[in-house]
Design an enzyme around this catalytic site. Sequence first.
Site, PDB file in Angstrom:
ATOM      1  N   GLY A 199      43.791  37.888  35.972  1.00  0.00           N
ATOM      2  CA  GLY A 199      45.131  38.430  36.162  1.00  0.00           C
ATOM      3  C   GLY A 199      45.981  37.535  37.035  1.00  0.00           C
ATOM      4  O   GLY A 199      45.846  36.309  37.013  1.00  0.00           O
ATOM      5  N   GLY A 203      47.005  39.463  42.664  1.00  0.00           N
ATOM      6  CA  GLY A 203      45.905  40.410  42.498  1.00  0.00           C
ATOM      7  C   GLY A 203      44.556  39.790  42.797  1.00  0.00           C
ATOM      8  O   GLY A 203      43.721  40.376  43.493  1.00  0.00           O
ATOM      9  N   GLY A 204      44.318  38.590  42.264  1.00  0.00           N
ATOM     10  CA  GLY A 204      43.044  37.921  42.488  1.00  0.00           C
ATOM     11  C   GLY A 204      42.828  37.555  43.940  1.00  0.00           C
ATOM     12  O   GLY A 204      41.735  37.730  44.492  1.00  0.00           O
ATOM     13  N   GLU A 223      40.133  34.581  37.837  1.00  0.00           N
ATOM     14  CA  GLU A 223      41.013  33.661  37.125  1.00  0.00           C
ATOM     15  C   GLU A 223      42.431  34.140  37.375  1.00  0.00           C
ATOM     16  O   GLU A 223      42.786  35.265  37.016  1.00  0.00           O
ATOM     17  CB  GLU A 223      40.696  33.665  35.628  1.00  0.00           C
ATOM     18  N   CYS A 260      46.710  32.781  29.309  1.00  0.00           N
ATOM     19  CA  CYS A 260      46.406  32.109  30.572  1.00  0.00           C
ATOM     20  C   CYS A 260      46.430  30.598  30.417  1.00  0.00           C
ATOM     21  O   CYS A 260      46.534  29.871  31.404  1.00  0.00           O
ATOM     22  CB  CYS A 260      45.056  32.567  31.115  1.00  0.00           C
TER      23      CYS A 260
END
Length: 481
Positions: A199, A203-204, A223, A260
């Site tokens: 995401g 967030g990561g 990722e 991505c």
Amino acid sequence: MNLDPIFQSAQDAFLHYKNVPGKEKAAFLRKIADGLEAEKHTLIPMASEESNLPEGRITGELGRTVGQIRLFAKLVEEGSWVEAVIDHADPERAPVPKPDIRRFLTALGPVVVFGASNFPLAFSTAGGDTISALAAGCPVIYKAHPAHPETSRLVGQVIHKAVIDAALPIGVFTHVEGGIDVGQALAKHPLAKAVAFTGSFAGGKALFDAANQRKEPIPVFAEMGSVNPIIVLKEKLGKNIEALSKQFVASLTLGAGQFCTNPGLIVVPAEYAVAFASAVKKELEQIVAAPMLHEGIAAAYYNALAMLQGRKELEWVQVAEAKDLIKAYPALAKIKASDWLEDDHFQQEVFGSFALMVVYERFSELYAIAQRLHGQLTITLWGEEEELANKVDLINQLEEKCGRLLFKGVPTGVEVGYAMQHGGPYPSTTDSRFTSVGVYAIKRFARPIAFQDMPHELLPDALRDENPLGIWRMVDGEFKR
């Protein structure tokens, strides 16, 4: 939400599941794949409706999903992924007898997996993170993505049925729903042993920070995004302006730019920049704007473009007008290499079909760009063979910045196989040593353990002298089967 019963069930399941033979794990995984195919007539239109992705795209994604599940089934059935090593004892060795030591990879424990918004099947409930963790022998607590809840629930039901049909403990897979607070609680729970996430950077990074602030820190395999630069050398571009513009635009706008590996940065020589920009604009004008995953993502796309439109360094080749607040109209801006090098803000990902064209005057500028690049999932280098032969230093520099370096084609489209590396240096991921696509994704959820002088009848099958699994192992310094 009280997560203690969920994690305790997963931990109890782990103590049994980690020792389930590879053939039985493979049979379980194939039940999941078969179950998904059996639900395809319901699953495909459901996922399409929830994600705004066309049914043709979802059909292909379902094929990829079941394909990667069966690939992992084949891997665990064969068994050599555990990297078994046997070093026999030598009691006659002087001055100290040599002990018997045997080493292999074993499952970490319960894993928390977060689903992705842009792949409702392949990177979600039964996606690569979940399946590679299950293949390793780890129970999964899956946090559903709110963008496609019904799809996630249906896939979760398929996995639950496979768990029951395979006579496995119910805690092998748990489907959880909730917001950011639930996600943080999952990462912080003391029984969680790893986190997998696909995401945004925000967030990561939040999950990574939470996991590292625990009393017992755990790995987070996140990722988090990438602009996936395409770097174009002069001779290549001069000979192929029209063809390369078509390739670039097709990749940039694929899936409304919501991949991505979307190429959000292209670096071109000044000699052909005007001609290439004109060819790209011509292609972009023919693109029919496609709906984005949901209105929130579309709003973020147009907000990011609005901020960039305030930058005097940019010259706009194609402006995206927000005629429809759900559709992604493509956009392209140009910037001089000297200006791009001055501000890291120009490296930030814009999730959607926008790209920044960086124009370089000299090779020294191009090399400086390569040095300045942040970590990327992919970098593509387009050049004639004779050009590439003289750019070894550039290639070596680019290797340090990405997980996959392409010399042909475009970065979108990630082959699921044995050699794929989908992961790169920070900030594209939190750990560049691992991949989230392909069979080696399983290594994220395993750790090495050595047994010294363990009684033979207690040894795992992979470490027994008789090799009941028939796998390749290293025995006393030589590979044997």
